[in-house]
Design a protein around this motif. Structure first.
Motif, short mmCIF file in Angstrom:
data_model
loop_
_atom_site.label_atom_id
_atom_site.label_comp_id
_atom_site.label_asym_id
_atom_site.label_seq_id
_atom_site.Cartn_x
_atom_site.Cartn_y
_atom_site.Cartn_z
N ALA A 6 -9.51 3.09 -34.24
CA ALA A 6 -8.39 2.79 -33.35
C ALA A 6 -7.15 2.50 -34.19
O ALA A 6 -7.24 1.96 -35.28
N GLU A 33 -4.46 2.74 -25.63
CA GLU A 33 -5.39 3.62 -26.34
C GLU A 33 -6.83 3.32 -25.94
O GLU A 33 -7.61 4.23 -25.65
N GLN A 36 -7.94 4.59 -22.39
CA GLN A 36 -7.86 6.03 -22.11
C GLN A 36 -9.14 6.60 -21.52
O GLN A 36 -9.09 7.56 -20.77
N LYS A 40 -14.10 4.75 -24.73
CA LYS A 40 -13.28 3.93 -25.63
C LYS A 40 -13.31 2.47 -25.21
O LYS A 40 -13.36 1.57 -26.06
#
Length: 63
Positions: A6, A33, A36, A40
């Motif tokens: 990440a 992020e 998403q 994740k």
């Protein structure tokens, strides 16, 4: 996905060198992020110890 991949623009050890706005922008970018995809999100929860490898949520606060 590993949380090691990440992207953080600001290394933790250098947080004091940045303004509050810059730190918040970095945290928001990381949140976006991680959010998403479910994969994740699960990887992040596992990396901080909230979710076990089998997908079970750990109860961190005990009565």
């Amino acid at each position: 996905m590993s949380m090691k991949t990440a992207t953080h623009k600001i290394p933790v050890q250098h947080c004091r060198d940045f303004t509050q706005e810059e730190l918040l922008a970095d945290m928001r970018a990381f949140r976006d992020e991680v959010a998403q995809s479910p994969e994740k999100a699960r990887a992040f929860l596992k990396s901080i110890g909230v979710m076990r490898d089998n997908g079970e949520i750990r109860h961190l606060i005990h009565d």
